[in-house]
Write a protein that holds these residues in place. Structure first.
Motif, PDB file in Angstrom:
ATOM      1  N   SER A 171     -70.386 -32.368 -66.036  1.00  0.00           N
ATOM      2  CA  SER A 171     -71.683 -32.310 -66.722  1.00  0.00           C
ATOM      3  C   SER A 171     -72.852 -32.350 -65.753  1.00  0.00           C
ATOM      4  O   SER A 171     -73.985 -32.064 -66.156  1.00  0.00           O
ATOM      5  CB  SER A 171     -71.803 -33.460 -67.714  1.00  0.00           C
ATOM      6  OG  SER A 171     -71.716 -34.711 -67.043  1.00  0.00           O
TER       7      SER A 171
ATOM      8  N   TYR B 174     -75.800 -31.151 -70.610  1.00  0.00           N
ATOM      9  CA  TYR B 174     -76.171 -30.586 -71.918  1.00  0.00           C
ATOM     10  C   TYR B 174     -77.475 -29.794 -71.813  1.00  0.00           C
ATOM     11  O   TYR B 174     -78.397 -29.951 -72.612  1.00  0.00           O
ATOM     12  CB  TYR B 174     -76.308 -31.710 -72.945  1.00  0.00           C
ATOM     13  CG  TYR B 174     -75.893 -31.289 -74.349  1.00  0.00           C
ATOM     14  CD1 TYR B 174     -74.664 -30.691 -74.594  1.00  0.00           C
ATOM     15  CD2 TYR B 174     -76.737 -31.503 -75.438  1.00  0.00           C
ATOM     16  CE1 TYR B 174     -74.292 -30.323 -75.874  1.00  0.00           C
ATOM     17  CE2 TYR B 174     -76.379 -31.127 -76.720  1.00  0.00           C
ATOM     18  CZ  TYR B 174     -75.159 -30.526 -76.937  1.00  0.00           C
ATOM     19  OH  TYR B 174     -74.787 -30.157 -78.199  1.00  0.00           O
TER      20      TYR B 174
ATOM     21  N   THR C  62     -74.653 -23.224 -68.317  1.00  0.00           N
ATOM     22  CA  THR C  62     -74.911 -24.354 -69.205  1.00  0.00           C
ATOM     23  C   THR C  62     -74.015 -25.510 -68.796  1.00  0.00           C
ATOM     24  O   THR C  62     -72.811 -25.333 -68.566  1.00  0.00           O
ATOM     25  CB  THR C  62     -74.629 -23.976 -70.667  1.00  0.00           C
ATOM     26  OG1 THR C  62     -75.462 -22.875 -71.025  1.00  0.00           O
ATOM     27  CG2 THR C  62     -74.896 -25.145 -71.600  1.00  0.00           C
ATOM     28  N   THR C  63     -74.615 -26.699 -68.664  1.00  0.00           N
ATOM     29  CA  THR C  63     -73.841 -27.895 -68.335  1.00  0.00           C
ATOM     30  C   THR C  63     -73.330 -28.533 -69.615  1.00  0.00           C
ATOM     31  O   THR C  63     -74.028 -28.560 -70.636  1.00  0.00           O
ATOM     32  CB  THR C  63     -74.700 -28.903 -67.567  1.00  0.00           C
ATOM     33  OG1 THR C  63     -75.893 -29.158 -68.312  1.00  0.00           O
ATOM     34  CG2 THR C  63     -75.080 -28.356 -66.209  1.00  0.00           C
ATOM     35  N   PRO C  64     -72.092 -29.053 -69.613  1.00  0.00           N
ATOM     36  CA  PRO C  64     -71.543 -29.670 -70.825  1.00  0.00           C
ATOM     37  C   PRO C  64     -72.169 -31.031 -71.098  1.00  0.00           C
ATOM     38  O   PRO C  64     -72.958 -31.544 -70.314  1.00  0.00           O
ATOM     39  CB  PRO C  64     -70.055 -29.787 -70.498  1.00  0.00           C
ATOM     40  CG  PRO C  64     -70.007 -29.883 -69.009  1.00  0.00           C
ATOM     41  CD  PRO C  64     -71.136 -29.022 -68.499  1.00  0.00           C
ATOM     42  N   GLU C  65     -71.765 -31.585 -72.214  1.00  0.00           N
ATOM     43  CA  GLU C  65     -72.274 -32.881 -72.640  1.00  0.00           C
ATOM     44  C   GLU C  65     -71.797 -33.966 -71.675  1.00  0.00           C
ATOM     45  O   GLU C  65     -70.688 -33.904 -71.145  1.00  0.00           O
ATOM     46  CB  GLU C  65     -71.779 -33.177 -74.060  1.00  0.00           C
ATOM     47  CG  GLU C  65     -72.521 -34.286 -74.764  1.00  0.00           C
ATOM     48  CD  GLU C  65     -72.137 -34.374 -76.243  1.00  0.00           C
ATOM     49  OE1 GLU C  65     -72.771 -35.139 -76.952  1.00  0.00           O
ATOM     50  OE2 GLU C  65     -71.214 -33.656 -76.641  1.00  0.00           O
TER      51      GLU C  65
ATOM     52  N   GLY D 232     -76.630 -35.384 -74.346  1.00  0.00           N
ATOM     53  CA  GLY D 232     -75.699 -34.946 -75.382  1.00  0.00           C
ATOM     54  C   GLY D 232     -76.156 -35.465 -76.736  1.00  0.00           C
ATOM     55  O   GLY D 232     -77.262 -35.987 -76.900  1.00  0.00           O
TER      56      GLY D 232
END
Length: 1190
Positions: A856, A918, A943-946, A977
């Motif tokens: 993330s 996120y 895009t970075t994840p949560e 997130g």
């Protein structure tokens, strides 16, 4: 009908009236105002009137001007229009009038000699530069000639003529031998101002060398040498005995006839000289004679001007600097020896080129105002004045009814916008001219404030201060000051208003604090500004350090207590012997004192306490004297205070050699501390005159040393003695000793080649100092060539420490050599250094950029490297520019500031970390060299994840009573997130005891929680974190506040109604009752008491118990105790009890534990005597005890 001219009195009145108006308005330097106001041209930069240029360089004739609108430029040459467009070699710099004449493609600089003048013009007028006379520097060769030996009789005078070729500018003349050794000059042999070498009398040793005149030309940095003169001295004594040189009758000993002086220059008994005002006057008298005559100077009718006169060339020349009219008159030089004297009179006339008495200034007026331009100059002869307007004679200009010319003054009346122009005043005589531009500008501007608004001025009480209020307007506004927005105009008394609007408060008092308003007003409007004045208390040292005398090894404390304004930051520092004090391990600096532990001799000196704020400071000084340990003095001197040694004296140079000399000195007094070292320093007068350098260091046991010297240095030495206390003052300098020259033995260090532009390479090095020059005219031979091409070496001779190679390809390697050279020869072959020409921006960007999301907060990058030939320099790094475009959470603002990650070296991959989870990001890649960034790659999106959230903000724990605790918090600053809730963990603790941890989970919208306490004593530790689908984030921890002491008194009524409290109080009451009963029983029992403690009556001699000082007492004796009385029934009652619960307890009060229980404990005081005399069995009966209470 002709108008009658006004009488002279009217002219005088007009001039007096305009005196206060002329030049009254000045345009401030504020760029916003400068850009708004229209303004005629003003010349800001121009070349000197006599402009001599180097024929090897391009010609530059400077002319720059300002104005609004920006002026255009044109030139005249020899008073005719100079058409720049027709000459391909001539160009004009952009936004400037500076001429550049380029000879790189050929041409002769001499073809452009002449008189140039620059014209700067805009729609409001024309300004002129000076008439610039352009000349090309000339360094002609010396004519070849064969010189026969000069035959002269010993003792006769001799003049060796130099006659240098006429250069432009005139060359510098000096005499040397053909082997480039300088000719030693003294009062017998010296060089005249005209360059000739004069011998007052020739000696036999003069033919040991030859004599060559040298001319050094400034622009070309060349030295030309004339063929050397050879002397043949005829003598009656052919033996050159050096021991006779200092003989008092040297000439008689050599058989040379003595004779009276006669002048070699100037000849005769009188001459005259003219000098211009402001220049230097140089008078010279050179005389022959045996012995060599002495020269003295005098002025008829007065003294020589001591502040401007100095003697040169062994008193043969008198120089008077900055000559003025009062320096004219008759001077005479007196040449004398023991055979007689003669004099020569020089009549000095001082003339003057024009100089300003009143230079015309730019005149800025408002519409309808009057003004004047004044052009007053003086000179000898009196200069003439010519007025011009916009570069044309005033006589040929269109008539202007608002303008009147009165000699050196132009008067303007009722000026209008159309009156704007630039006027020139040219004043000249036969010795020169002055040209001045002054424009007349008419402005119509409402008042404006030029300083920042609402300034804060802080000032110390009782000081003087000035409040500034700069303003501008046309007509000139009137300015008034008010305090706190009310009252009358401030002026007079403690206030004084200057013409520029500044308000001075002569002595600040507390009541002067407040807000001051300045108001500027003219017919077009008004403007105002405010200044807030704060008055601060002064900083004062009220307890100063005192002089102290301390023994070595003791502790000393110097006090420094300060009173200052509490709103100002105070800094207390210490100086020792007026230098900043280094506070080491033996010292402790506090706010109000300085403590020195284990005082040593080196601590002796003056100590100054400096108490300072940002506004003022105060000083206090004390002297610390340190005494040596006198416990076991070995001799009388051991008890005397030690000091720094006295300076060495009587320096003498002997054993003079080419590369060494012996220095001998007499040590000074060591002042009771043995001298440990001597430091020898030297000074040279060519590269760094007046600067002393350490040469060598010798033990304190020697006073003579051999010093190794460098060639061609004019040495002067001094010696410093050192003991354990410190260093002495330097000795007086020795006499000078110049070593002979030699070629350099080394080359400059730190040779580098680096590009400063994309098409050049700057070669630099560290210049050699005086001790490594080894000869006159140190210069450097710079060589360079492309590496691996094996082309011929390019070279240049440089006098400084840098050389720029132009027109180079972009970033190619060069071989570089820098060799030192002086007039005696070249240094050793230099080492080859590799340098590079300038870099250009990279031409390509990384391609095929791939992004892989690691987690993330981090991504992995991979790219294709650029080709080496597209870097155009040294590849420093690959760089990623990235920015956060948006968050995946709605309505969350994010900063789109660009960030960067660097990947040094030539690599194809890297990792970017510390990203926000996120979120949507964009990224670009570039390659970077020494010049900068290359083009950017294609923009990539990712895009970075949560991730886990940050800690909840502003976590607050409140305890309104002993039963509940309230918790409140705010959402995390970075959710990272979608929040799914909060987790609260808390545990009770009492000291080191911990309870069971309890976990509570809350919804994402809940930000409050109320907890019921299990007991009123324990405290709680809370840990709160937010959660997303990924997990819990950073936690924040707080503890409940400790219960205050007054909590028990506030809840006293509640505790009193509790059953456990009532039972506890009953038990305590019963215990107290039992203790009282025991007390009374013990008081009623018999015992043995010390008589002298219990009674004031001494024992009689018949007392059978006298030996042990006691008597038996029991209930059968019917004798009451002292302090008690007998009742009617025969019982004994205590009248005043001396007992209390305090006597039987360990404290005066009972204490409660945190749960309210009584923790006091009663104990019974027992006297030893009572215990020993307690024999009554009745005392233990409860019945007797009850009766005794009845």
């Amino acid at each position: 009908m002709a108008r009658q001219p006004p009488p002279p009195s009217v002219h005088a009145a007009i001039l007096l009236c305009l005196l206060s108006l002329s030049g009254a308005i000045e345009i401030p330097m504020d760029p916003s105002i400068q850009n708004e106001l229209s303004q005629p041209p003003t010349i800001t930069k121009q070349s000197v009137k006599d402009h001599i240029v180097d024929p090897r360089d391009n010609i530059l004739i400077e002319c720059e001007a300002k104005g609004n609108p920006a002026p255009s430029f044109h030139w005249t040459r020899n008073s005719r229009f100079f058409n720049i467009a027709k000459d391909p070699r001539v160009s004009m710099r952009r936004k400037s009038g500076t001429l550049v004449i380029d000879f790189r493609s050929g041409g002769r600089p001499e073809e452009y000699e002449g008189e140039y003048q620059c014209f700067a013009r805009n729609k409001f007028g024309t300004a002129l530069s000076n008439r610039i006379r352009l000349q090309v520097s000339k360094s002609p060769l010396w004519p070849k000639e064969n010189l026969d030996p000069v035959v002269v009789q010993e003792g006769a005078p001799l003049t060796l003529q130099c006659n240098p070729p006429p250069g432009l500018p005139s060359p510098v003349i000096f005499w040397m031998s053909s082997s480039m050794e300088p000719i030693t000059q003294d009062k017998r042999v010296s060089q005249g101002h005209n360059g000739d070498l004069y011998f007052s009398n020739v000696m036999l040793q003069d033919m040991q060398t030859d004599y060559s005149c040298n001319a050094r030309f400034h622009f070309t940095h060349t030295i030309q040498q004339k063929n050397a003169f050879t002397l043949k001295v005829l003598t009656n004594n052919p033996y050159n005995d050096s021991s006779l040189r200092n003989h008092p009758d040297m000439y008689s000993a050599r058989g040379v006839a003595e004779r009276t002086p006669s002048f070699m220059y100037p000849q005769g008994t009188a001459s005259s000289q003219m000098v211009l005002r402001g220049t230097d006057l140089l008078l010279e008298c050179i005389a022959s004679g045996v012995p060599t005559p002495d020269i003295a100077w005098y002025k008829k009718g007065g003294d020589l001007p001591s502040d401007k006169a100095k003697f040169e060339n062994f008193n043969k020349a008198l120089r008077i600097t900055n000559v003025s009219e009062e320096d004219s008159g008759e001077y005479f030089c007196l040449a004398s020896n023991k055979m007689g004297s003669i004099r020569h009179t020089i009549s000095v006339r001082v003339k003057a080129a024009p100089y300003w008495l009143d230079e015309p200034k730019n005149l800025i007026l408002a519409p309808g105002e009057d003004g004047r331009l004044v052009c007053r100059a003086n000179g000898n002869p009196k200069p003439t004045v010519q007025w011009m307007v916009n570069g044309e004679p005033l006589q040929s200009a269109p008539p202007n009814p608002n303008r009147e010319v009165a000699g050196d003054t132009i008067i303007f009346r009722d000026t209008q916008i159309s009156s704007r122009a630039v006027y020139q005043c040219n004043t000249s005589n036969e010795h020169g001219y002055l040209l001045a531009n002054a424009f007349v500008s008419v402005l119509d501007v409402p008042p404006r404030m030029l300083s920042p608004r609402n300034q804060l001025i802080r000032v110390i009480l009782y000081n003087r201060t000035r409040l500034d209020c700069p303003f501008f307007g046309s007509p000139i506004p009137t300015l008034r000051w008010f305090k706190n927005g009310q009252g009358s105009n401030l002026d007079g008394g403690n206030y004084h208003v200057y013409e520029n609007g500044s308000l001075e408060i002569k002595m600040i008092r507390k009541e002067d604090q407040g807000i001051y308003t300045c108001v500027a007003t003219n017919i077009l409007g008004k403007a105002e500004n405010q200044v807030r004045l704060e008055v601060k208390d002064p900083t004062r040292i009220y307890r100063m350090p005192e002089d102290q005398v301390a023994k070595r090894g003791t502790t000393v404390q110097l006090e420094c207590r300060v009173k200052h304004d509490p709103s100002l930051k105070l800094t207390v520092s210490w100086l020792k012997d007026d230098e900043p004090l280094y506070v080491g391990n033996r010292m402790k600096k506090e706010d109000d004192s300085l403590t020195i532990f284990g005082v040593a001799e080196r601590d002796q000196g003056s100590y100054t306490c400096v108490a300072s704020t940002e506004l003022d400071q105060d000083l206090a000084k004390a002297y610390l004297t340190v005494l040596a340990d006198q416990a076991t003095p070995t001799n009388r001197l051991a008890a005397l205070p030690k000091g720094r040694p006295d300076r060495p004296r009587d320096l003498e140079l002997t054993d003079l050699a080419e590369r060494s000399v012996r220095l001998t000195w007499i040590p000074g007094d060591d002042n009771n501390s043995p001298i440990t070292d001597y430091v020898v320093q030297f000074e040279e007068d060519q590269f760094q005159p007046g600067v002393w350098h350490d040469h060598s260091k010798f033990p304190g046991s020697v006073n003579s040393a051999i010093l190794q010297l460098s060639p061609y240095v004019n040495y002067q030495f001094r010696v410093i003695a050192i003991n354990e206390v410190g260093s002495s003052h330097p000795s007086l300098p020795s006499e000078r000793y110049r070593t002979s020259g030699a070629p350099p033995e080394s080359n400059p260090a730190d040779v580098k080649g680096e590009g400063t532009r994309k098409n050049n390479m700057e070669i630099t090095w560290t210049p050699m100092n005086a001790t490594s020059a080894f000869g006159p005219n140190l210069r450097y031979i710079v060589k360079w060539r492309r590496r691996e091409t094996r082309e011929t070496w390019n070279n240049a001779t440089v006098w400084g420490s840098r050389y720029v190679v132009g027109q180079t390809p972009v970033y190619v390697p060069y071989e570089i050599r820098v060799q030192a050279e002086n007039d005696f020869g070249k240094g050793p072959e230099p080492d080859t250094v590799i340098g590079y020409s300038g870099e250009d921006y990279p031409r390509a960007a990384p391609t095929d950029v791939k992004i892989r999301v690691l987690n993330s907060t981090a991504i992995s990058l991979q790219w294709n490297r650029v080709y080496p030939d597209t870097v155009q320099g040294q590849l420093r790094e690959y760089r990623a520019y990235y920015w956060r475009e948006s968050s995946l959470l709605k309505n969350l603002w994010v900063s789109q500031k660009r960030q960067q990650a660097s990947f040094p070296g030539d690599r194809p991959r890297g990792v970017v970390s510390r990203l926000f989870p996120y979120s949507n990001y964009k990224l670009e890649m570039v390659v970077v060299n020494g010049r900068g960034d290359g083009p950017r790659s294609e923009t990539k999106e990712f895009t970075t994840p949560e991730g886990v959230p940050s800690a909840p903000r502003r976590f607050r724990v409140r305890q309104p009573n002993l039963e509940t605790i309230n918790l409140e918090w705010d959402h995390p600053e970075h959710p990272n997130g979608i929040l799914i809730g909060y987790t609260l963990k808390y545990v009770a603790f009492n000291g080191t005891k911990l309870g069971k941890q309890i976990v509570e989970n809350f919804s994402p919208n809940q930000t409050k929680f109320t907890m019921q306490r299990a007991d009123p004593v324990s405290r709680y530790r809370f840990t709160l974190s937010a959660r997303t689908q990924v997990g819990s984030g950073e936690a924040v921890t707080e503890e409940s506040p400790a219960p205050p002491n007054e909590a028990y008194t506030n809840n006293q009524a509640d505790i009193a109604t509790q059953g456990w409290f009532i039972g506890l109080m009953c038990a305590i009451a019963l215990l107290v009752l039992i203790l009282l009963i025991v007390c009374f029983i013990k008081r009623s029992r018999g015992g043995k008491y010390p008589v002298r403690e219990k009674k004031d009556v001494p024992l009689g001699p018949e007392d059978p118990k006298e030996e042990d000082g006691s008597f038996d007492y029991s209930d059968e004796d019917n004798k009451p105790l002292q302090g008690s009385q007998t009742s009617l029934d025969g019982t004994i009652k205590q009248q005043e009890s001396d007992d209390s619960l305090v006597d039987y307890g360990e404290g005066g009060e009972g204490q409660f534990n945190e749960d309210g229980s009584f923790i006091g404990q009663y104990t019974v005081k027992k006297d030893k005597e009572e215990t020993e005399g307690n024999e009554s069995s009745e005392a233990t009966s409860p019945v007797n005890a009850i009766y005794s209470l009845a």
